[in-house]
Motif scaffolding. Structure first.
Motif, PDB file in Angstrom:
ATOM      1  N   HIS A 265       0.827  -1.219   0.000  1.00  0.00           N
ATOM      2  CA  HIS A 265       0.000   0.000   0.000  1.00  0.00           C
ATOM      3  C   HIS A 265       0.858   1.264   0.000  1.00  0.00           C
ATOM      4  O   HIS A 265       0.783   2.116   0.900  1.00  0.00           O
ATOM      5  N   ASP A 266       1.706   1.363  -1.015  1.00  0.00           N
ATOM      6  CA  ASP A 266       2.533   2.557  -1.223  1.00  0.00           C
ATOM      7  C   ASP A 266       3.487   2.835  -0.062  1.00  0.00           C
ATOM      8  O   ASP A 266       3.842   3.992   0.180  1.00  0.00           O
ATOM      9  N   ARG A 267       3.856   1.789   0.676  1.00  0.00           N
ATOM     10  CA  ARG A 267       4.867   1.904   1.743  1.00  0.00           C
ATOM     11  C   ARG A 267       4.447   2.880   2.843  1.00  0.00           C
ATOM     12  O   ARG A 267       5.298   3.478   3.521  1.00  0.00           O
ATOM     13  N   THR A 268       3.149   3.020   3.066  1.00  0.00           N
ATOM     14  CA  THR A 268       2.674   3.980   4.063  1.00  0.00           C
ATOM     15  C   THR A 268       3.233   3.680   5.443  1.00  0.00           C
ATOM     16  O   THR A 268       3.777   4.569   6.125  1.00  0.00           O
ATOM     17  N   HIS A 383      11.570  -1.340  -1.300  1.00  0.00           N
ATOM     18  CA  HIS A 383      10.198  -1.411  -1.784  1.00  0.00           C
ATOM     19  C   HIS A 383       9.962  -2.764  -2.435  1.00  0.00           C
ATOM     20  O   HIS A 383      10.908  -3.494  -2.747  1.00  0.00           O
TER      21      HIS A 383
END
Length: 408
Positions: A265-268, A383
């Motif tokens: 999830h976008d590296r939140t 990532h």
């Protein structure tokens, strides 16, 4: 498309439950919280409150069948196993009063002092592994990081020398196969033949520690320790074999599921933890809740009892599915969401509860924290690799990733 029959016949070794066991868990919690599984001759229990009731009442729900034993295998496998030390007790399968002395051994072996003593070795190994894969620009964090890291740590706890780690892991895989009621017989026969060598290795290691004790689990077993005596020969073999596989797979899978949670999830969450490392322990707890690395353990009723409106006679086997309890909507609102800030994040049952709560929980949490902190320090822009799609191992016991492809 998943059919109704596929959904209700839960088997974590095959599709669709291998990919997503929560399909069955969610259906069962809503429609059939006690589902009988003919292949296991047991009821699967999926609701949080039911499982908590069971684990907190060991007098009514015995742990005698908590994990399968080798002697429940088919006759042709038992013939090959002939001559091995009969399985005795392990802390997981023991009820009181036998449980307390065995638990005392483990509380000593996995004490805070022992865990703290291992932190420098954890840090060194994590950095060595990062150094090794930094020669490229991608890595599989299961095979190149989590697996060798956890193998090293659990081997240090047990006293297994570095040159024997891979061999003992191969025997451990054989042992796990023999306890899997859904594994094919051909594979079990091969594993049973190799287990004789494992027994000889454990006997030799025990003899060495009797002559020259060290600060390790094997020495605890053969010499006793702080208020507990040495264990029997049978207990020694069963505890060494069983805890060796329990301490490896669960921690490896917890580490990689936590990393996936951080990087997805976008590296939140990765960004949040990078900014405030104090958030990492809560992320680890949320990973434990969302993807419990151990699917569950068995119990057997000691008397007739009513559970969730169903009367169960004495001798009824139950499989407690912790992964389902941890996503019970009545306990954890919006259970599929990743929310480390949920107020009851530590109320999950990934480590069990009651007298059988996992004695290695502190060690596992520390291992995972050190390994992830090392990646945060060394590879801040880590990532998921482009195109990576998570897939899970075919395992009766564990819920873990086959690989975790990353780049930087």
């Amino acid at each position: 498309m998943t059919s109704t029959a596929d959904l209700h016949e839960f088997n974590p070794m095959v599709s669709p439950h291998r990919e997503d066991p929560h399909l069955f868990y969610k259906w069962s919690r809503a429609e059939s919280p006690l589902t009988f599984a003919p292949a296991l001759n047991a009821y699967m229990v999926t609701r949080y409150d039911d499982i908590k009731t069971i684990v907190d009442d060991p007098d009514t729900y015995s742990s005698a069948n908590a994990i399968p034993v080798m002697w429940t295998n088919p006759p042709e496998v038992l013939e090959v196993l002939g001559g091995l030390v009969p399985e005795a007790s392990t802390v997981v399968n023991a009820d009181e009063p036998a449980h307390a002395p065995l638990r005392h051994v483990l509380d000593h072996a996995f004490s805070g002092r022992r865990v703290r003593r291992l932190v420098p070795a954890m840090t060194t190994k994590a950095n060595e592994l990062v150094d090794a894969f930094l020669v490229g620009d991608t890595a599989d964090l299961v095979g190149q990081y989590a697996d060798p890291y956890v193998q090293l740590v659990v081997s240090l706890v047990f006293g297994i020398p570095p040159q024997d780690v891979d061999t003992v892991q191969a025997w451990t895989n054989d042992y796990m196969l023999l306890m899997n009621p859904l594994a094919p017989v051909d594979g079990k026969l091969e594993a049973a033949r190799r287990l004789h060598d494992y027994q000889a290795y454990i006997d030799a290691m025990a003899a060495d520690r009797r002559a020259a004790p060290q600060e390790d689990f094997m020495s605890d077993l053969v010499h006793g320790g702080d208020g507990f005596p040495p264990v029997s020969h049978g207990d020694l073999h069963y505890m060494f074999r069983g805890l060796r596989f329990a301490g490896h797979d669960t921690t490896r899978d917890l580490m990689t599921s936590t990393l996936l949670l951080l990087l997805d999830h976008d590296r939140t969450l990765w960004t949040e933890v990078q900014a405030d490392r104090r958030r990492l322990p809560r992320v680890i707890e949320e990973a434990l809740r969302r993807d419990a690395p151990h699917r569950g353990l068995m119990r057997v009723t000691t008397r007739e009892v009513a559970l969730n409106g169903t009367t169960l006679p004495a001798g009824t086997s139950l499989l407690l599915l912790f992964g389902s309890a941890n996503r019970d909507e009545t306990r954890f609102p919006d259970p599929d969401a990743a929310d480390p800030d949920r107020p009851n994040v530590r109320e999950h049952l990934a480590f069990g509860s009651g007298i059988h709560q996992c004695p290695g929980a502190q060690l596992a949490r520390t291992e995972v924290r050190i390994a992830i902190e090392t990646l945060l320090d060394r590879l801040p822009d880590l990532h998921l690799a482009p195109g990576y799609i998570p897939s899970h191992i075919a395992s009766y016991f564990f819920r873990g990733l086959e690989r975790l492809a990353v780049a930087w």
